[in-house]
Design a protein around this motif. Structure first.
Motif, short mmCIF file in Angstrom:
data_model
loop_
_atom_site.label_atom_id
_atom_site.label_comp_id
_atom_site.label_asym_id
_atom_site.label_seq_id
_atom_site.Cartn_x
_atom_site.Cartn_y
_atom_site.Cartn_z
N ASN A 133 -17.86 59.86 -90.48
CA ASN A 133 -18.69 60.68 -89.59
C ASN A 133 -18.27 62.14 -89.61
O ASN A 133 -19.10 63.03 -89.56
N ARG A 134 -16.97 62.36 -89.66
CA ARG A 134 -16.43 63.72 -89.63
C ARG A 134 -15.22 63.82 -90.54
O ARG A 134 -14.51 62.84 -90.75
N ARG A 136 -12.28 67.11 -92.20
CA ARG A 136 -11.87 68.50 -92.13
C ARG A 136 -11.41 68.99 -93.50
O ARG A 136 -10.77 68.26 -94.26
N CYS A 198 -18.82 71.34 -87.26
CA CYS A 198 -18.59 70.87 -85.90
C CYS A 198 -17.72 71.87 -85.13
O CYS A 198 -17.96 72.16 -83.97
N THR A 222 -14.10 71.68 -89.48
CA THR A 222 -14.44 70.26 -89.33
C THR A 222 -15.95 70.11 -89.52
O THR A 222 -16.74 70.80 -88.86
N TYR A 223 -16.32 69.22 -90.44
CA TYR A 223 -17.73 68.95 -90.73
C TYR A 223 -18.15 67.63 -90.10
O TYR A 223 -17.36 66.68 -90.02
N GLU A 224 -19.40 67.56 -89.71
CA GLU A 224 -19.98 66.33 -89.17
C GLU A 224 -21.15 65.91 -90.05
O GLU A 224 -21.96 66.76 -90.45
N THR A 263 -9.54 63.12 -92.94
CA THR A 263 -10.65 62.39 -92.34
C THR A 263 -10.47 62.37 -90.83
O THR A 263 -9.41 62.73 -90.29
N GLN A 264 -11.50 61.92 -90.13
CA GLN A 264 -11.43 61.82 -88.68
C GLN A 264 -10.28 60.92 -88.26
O GLN A 264 -9.53 61.24 -87.34
N CYS A 276 -15.10 67.87 -80.66
CA CYS A 276 -16.36 67.34 -81.20
C CYS A 276 -16.33 65.84 -81.36
O CYS A 276 -17.32 65.24 -81.73
N ILE A 277 -15.22 65.20 -81.09
CA ILE A 277 -15.12 63.75 -81.27
C ILE A 277 -15.39 63.05 -79.94
O ILE A 277 -14.84 63.42 -78.93
#
Length: 277
Positions: A133-134, A136, A198, A222-224, A263-264, A276-277
């Motif tokens: 999902n997300r 970095r 994000c 951080t990308y979503e 990763t997340q 954002c989480i």
């Protein structure tokens, strides 16, 4: 097969190294290749083509800051990484250090204390990619992207800029799957609709390379990704790991665009609580 060769070296004496050493690392790599195969070195020097390698700047402990750079402390190791996107070029580095255990940097001998090799096939990068999902990207050295029709660089890691440029590099050097024009355009459209920033923490940094200089951004983003079921999600994760070999953006071969990824789940394991989480 992408290959990363890491060197740990000790200088024979203190030496002043420039504030930004990416171009020094590139000079070392090209010098080593030239000693083994001058023709191959010529190919790596070729102008206006994407090169099958990247480097990291030299990393070292300094004694002091002086007008022209930092004075290296010879009691601590100096490290550098050479990355190759086609494994045949890595053999020149390995062949060189089978016969030599030192490098000359400016007027100072650096003796090799250890050499490490890390490699991952293009097929393995593809198979190991998992949808998330997300995630970095950490931009460790100044990074920028070309902006067509403008005299200025693009100074933000927009997902479309980052991952379409990585896909182009992948297509140039992969010995496995490659993406056709239609796939590239479909991926670009998917990125625009499904991937966003994000949060981020970035700042700009000037890098001086002898008489040249360039500004890039460093920090993290951080990308979503909204669409976890799409194959493009996994492709994006694959390209994220590939970036750790290829570098990102302009002047990849001069130490710009060096990145790491998380990763997340890895962020949570490190105890980093993100809004954002």
């Amino acid at each position: 097969m992408p290959v990363e060769i890491g060197l740990e070296m000790f200088a024979d004496k203190a030496v002043v190294l420039p504030f930004f050493t990416g171009y020094v690392a590139r000079g070392l790599l090209l010098h080593v290749v030239r000693q083994v195969d001058p023709a191959a070195s010529g190919l790596l020097h070729e102008l206006n083509v994407s090169k099958p390698y990247s480097v990291t700047p030299l990393r070292f402990k300094s004694r002091s800051c002086v007008e022209n750079g930092y004075e290296l402390d010879p009691y601590f190791p100096c490290r550098v990484n050479f990355r190759f996107l086609k494994d045949e070029y890595s053999t020149f580095i390995l062949n060189y250090f089978q016969k030599q255990n030192s490098l000359m940097v400016f007027d100072t001998v650096f003796r090799i204390a250890s050499l490490s090799v890390n490699c991952k096939s293009y097929g393995d990068l593809e198979k190991e990619a998992q949808a998330v999902n997300r995630f970095r990207l950490v931009f460790k050295t100044p990074t920028y992207f070309a902006s067509l029709g403008s005299g200025y660089h693009w100074m933000f890691p927009d997902a479309v800029k980052v991952f379409t440029s990585l896909m182009r590099v992948w297509n140039l050097f992969s010995d496995g799957r490659r993406f056709g024009k239609d796939e590239y355009l479909a991926y670009k459209e998917w990125l625009m609709e499904n991937v966003g920033v994000c949060e981020y923490e970035l700042h700009t940094r000037l890098a001086v390379m002898r008489k040249k200089k360039a500004t890039g951004f460093v920090g993290w983003v951080t990308y979503e990704m909204k669409d976890k079921k799409s194959e493009w999600n996994k492709i994006t994760c694959m390209l994220t790991k590939y970036a750790e070999y290829s570098n990102v953006g302009g002047n990849r071969t001069g130490g710009f665009g060096t990145v790491g990824s998380r990763t997340q789940d890895e962020l949570l394991q490190l105890g980093e609580k993100k809004s954002c989480i």
